[in-house]
Design an enzyme around this catalytic site. Structure first.
Site, PDB file in Angstrom:
ATOM      1  N   ASP A  89     -27.547 191.580  11.514  1.00  0.00           N
ATOM      2  CA  ASP A  89     -26.869 190.621  12.510  1.00  0.00           C
ATOM      3  C   ASP A  89     -26.390 191.783  13.548  1.00  0.00           C
ATOM      4  O   ASP A  89     -26.066 193.041  13.257  1.00  0.00           O
ATOM      5  CB  ASP A  89     -25.786 190.107  11.969  1.00  0.00           C
ATOM      6  CG  ASP A  89     -24.606 190.859  11.152  1.00  0.00           C
ATOM      7  OD1 ASP A  89     -25.343 191.810  10.378  1.00  0.00           O
ATOM      8  OD2 ASP A  89     -23.504 190.754  11.238  1.00  0.00           O
ATOM      9  N   GLU A 152     -22.644 191.551   8.690  1.00  0.00           N
ATOM     10  CA  GLU A 152     -21.424 192.574   8.693  1.00  0.00           C
ATOM     11  C   GLU A 152     -20.580 192.337   9.922  1.00  0.00           C
ATOM     12  O   GLU A 152     -19.243 192.736   9.777  1.00  0.00           O
ATOM     13  CB  GLU A 152     -22.367 194.005   8.871  1.00  0.00           C
ATOM     14  CG  GLU A 152     -21.297 195.299   8.544  1.00  0.00           C
ATOM     15  CD  GLU A 152     -20.515 195.623   9.826  1.00  0.00           C
ATOM     16  OE1 GLU A 152     -19.517 196.163   9.439  1.00  0.00           O
ATOM     17  OE2 GLU A 152     -20.837 195.367  11.003  1.00  0.00           O
TER      18      GLU A 152
END
Ligand SMILES: [Zn+2]
Length: 471
Positions: A89, A152
């Site tokens: 991400d 994250e």
């Protein structure tokens, strides 16, 4: 046997860049609107995870997708597992890019794309590292898992979900910050303090009502801006003089603006990361210092006193009575990051506390609760991440240090930080790259880039690291 890891990795340079271009073209920003079963963080992130796992499949590695929360590529045999944790991400692009953040471009030996440094470059580098180890036909005694997280940048729901279902690797590192090695990180404690602020009772002669106080957006940043609204019918001229004097003597930028029934005060500080609160200029603290010299209503005065009595000029928790330090990570720090006060409505403060490995979260929290109580505040929300520490003589650290020193010829001493990295999702886990010392940190910024040579260098370091940890 001596292997020229850097030289071997060179052979994959073009292929590595091609794959990285493909991965960085996927807009894997958290998007709850396209979330569904198997894609909990939206379509883009799911695509990026699919992409990596397909790459692994094509190479003949075992792959597993844990319902879109995370996945891994596995190689080798053995009971124990060596893990390399990266994430797919990325944060939103923001404004001001020279080229399209999702159309990767190489200019002057630099690879530009959102996520190339944080953390897709490292993910691809780790992949080619494993591919090289496999193609060298080296025998391993441990299995190697490349674990790909997908949340994250937000809430770490990925690693939580993953490690509830898959074993914790016996040795692991994450290439999600700096070289050489980060082996110690402070504990992180965000505290939200809230309370009521009843409407000011009858005002005394010459008093100003603190109608509003506002500073900061996030607990982990030093606020660079504070705004206050004062109401009353005291002597505006005198007040404005007092403010000018304060700004001049403290060399702070700000101004006072007069309107029909109120006075607006604005003050500028200097933003800085909350892990080094003494390195910024906290606009809220400055504002409180100024307002200490002005007669305020009872509740307003209480709020300003709180800032003065417990926070201002006390970046290491002295005034809160929580100052402490240890050899591993140094001193506890306190950042007052968010301030909101509205007369008649309520008062609110958000603190970002970073405490040593030896510290005890419960006792810090209790001590803060006790200290703020007389000011009408209570702890209403706690966000906690325990610290991370792996001894410098641990085989994980020693091995990575040797690999780094052998390949770069530079010292590979592990170091500690106040910030939080993905390493804390691992037990034991440390950071190993991808940013080389002295190179600019471009994560989360416009024109994020990685030097192409550094990508290849990092991949070679990861290859040897995988081999040495798993052999
Ligand atoms: Zn990252």
């Amino acid at each position: 046997m001596s292997i020229h890891w850097q030289q071997k990795m060179e052979a994959y340079r073009e292929e590595l860049l091609e794959r990285l271009k493909e991965l960085c073209s996927i807009e894997s920003v958290l998007d709850e609107s396209t979330a569904k079963t198997g894609a909990p963080f939206g379509q883009g992130i799911a695509e990026a995870l699919d992409y990596m796992l397909k790459l692994g499949e094509k190479e003949g590695f075992l792959t597993k997708n844990i319902e879109g929360y995370a996945g891994h590529i596995e190689y080798g045999e053995g009971e124990e597992i060596v893990g390399i944790l990266t994430h797919l991400d990325v944060v939103p692009t923001g404004e001001g890019w020279t080229s399209n953040p999702f159309e990767p471009e190489i200019r002057d030996g630099k690879f530009y794309a959102r996520g190339v440094q944080d953390d897709k470059g490292p993910a691809i580098a780790a992949f080619f590292a494993l591919k090289l180890v496999k193609e060298l036909g080296l025998s391993l005694n441990r299995r190697v898992r490349l674990i790909f997280g997908t949340d994250e940048e937000s809430q770490w729901r990925d690693v939580k979900y993953y490690f509830e279902r898959e074993p914790m690797p016996d040795l692991a590192f994450t290439p999600d910050a700096d070289f050489p090695i980060i082996n110690a990180e402070k504990g992180l404690l965000d505290l939200t303090l809230s309370g009521s602020a009843e409407t000011a009772s009858a005002m005394n002669e010459g008093e100003w009502k603190l109608a509003r106080f506002e500073a900061g957006q996030r607990p982990n940043m030093v606020p660079d801006f504070a705004a206050v609204r004062l109401e009353g019918d005291g002597d505006v001229f005198e007040l404005k003089e007092q403010i000018q004097d304060f700004l001049l003597t403290h060399r702070i930028r700000g101004y006072a603006e007069e309107a029909d029934d109120h006075l607006m005060l604005v003050m500028e500080g200097v933003a800085h990361h909350g892990s080094e609160p003494d390195q910024g200029v906290n606009a809220a603290y400055c504002m409180a210092r100024l307002l200490r010299g002005i007669q305020l209503d009872k509740n307003g005065n209480r709020y300003i006193s709180l800032i003065h009595d417990l926070l201002d000029d006390s970046y290491f928790g002295e005034k809160l009575g929580i100052a402490q330090e240890d050899e591993q990570v140094g001193r506890l720090t306190v950042n007052g990051g968010v301030f909101r006060y509205e007369s008649g409505k309520g008062q609110h403060v958000e603190l970002n506390i970073r405490y040593p490995i030896s510290g005890d979260m419960e006792s810090i929290r209790n001590q803060v609760a006790e200290k703020v109580h007389p000011y009408g505040l209570e702890i209403t929300h706690v966000d906690h991440k325990p610290g991370n520490y792996v001894r410098p003589d641990h085989p994980l650290v020693k091995t990575l240090q040797n690999v780094y020193e052998e390949q770069t010829g530079e010292k590979g001493e592990p170091f500690s930080i106040g910030g939080a990295t993905y390493a804390r999702a691992l037990r034991p886990g440390v950071v190993f790259g991808p940013l080389f010392p002295g190179h600019p940190e471009k994560a989360h910024q416009k024109d994020e880039f990685m030097v192409v040579d550094d990508l290849v260098k990092a991949a070679a370091l990861y290859a040897q690291a995988i081999y040495e940890l798993a052999k």
